[in-house]
Design a protein around this motif. Structure first.
Motif: not given
Length: 151
Positions: A115-125
């Protein structure tokens, strides 16, 4: 007789400390046998193995530029006298797979790129919002209603 690294000589124990023993060599120089080089097994108290005035055979391990001489009693013993170390049984090697966490079986799954950063951040949120919602529901039910404060 010159001191050469690797040679075995007879020496006299002149002093014992908690970290080793000082040994006088034939050319009137003194070297140190570190406590780890006294015996093949663990040495808790060096006085159990050596006494001042005792003659010992030592192997010269190193001679430093400042004149310090490192000695070993255990390496001076012939191989036949040294107790053999027990061979460790060889452990079976685990197959090295991908370093995915989770410990599950990955058979039948297709490769997914990291995953890239944006995908990780979306999953975290998304996970965070779900946890907060669950937490709010649990605390509101304990307060007895809509969470209104009593005055």
């Amino acid at each position: 007789m010159a001191i050469e690294v690797g040679s075995k000589v007879q020496g006299k124990v002149t002093g014992i400390t908690n970290f080793g023993a000082f040994v006088e060599l034939p050319d009137n120089s003194t070297g140190l046998v570190h406590i780890s080089e006294v015996a093949d097994n663990y040495v808790k108290d060096i006085n159990d193995h050596l006494k001042v005035g005792e003659m010992v055979e030592v192997k010269i391990m190193n001679v430093e530029a400042d004149g310090k001489i490192g000695l070993s009693i255990r390496k001076a013993k012939p191989q036949a006298e040294r107790p053999e170390r027990p061979e460790r049984p060889e452990r079976p090697q685990r197959p090295r797979g991908n370093n995915s966490r989770g410990g599950g079986n990955n058979r039948g799954q297709q490769y997914q790129p990291p995953e890239n950063f944006e995908q990780k951040m979306a999953r975290f949120l998304k996970d965070s919002d779900e946890r907060l919602t669950t937490l709010k529901r649990a605390t509101e039910s304990k307060r007895g209603g809509r969470g209104a404060r009593r005055s």
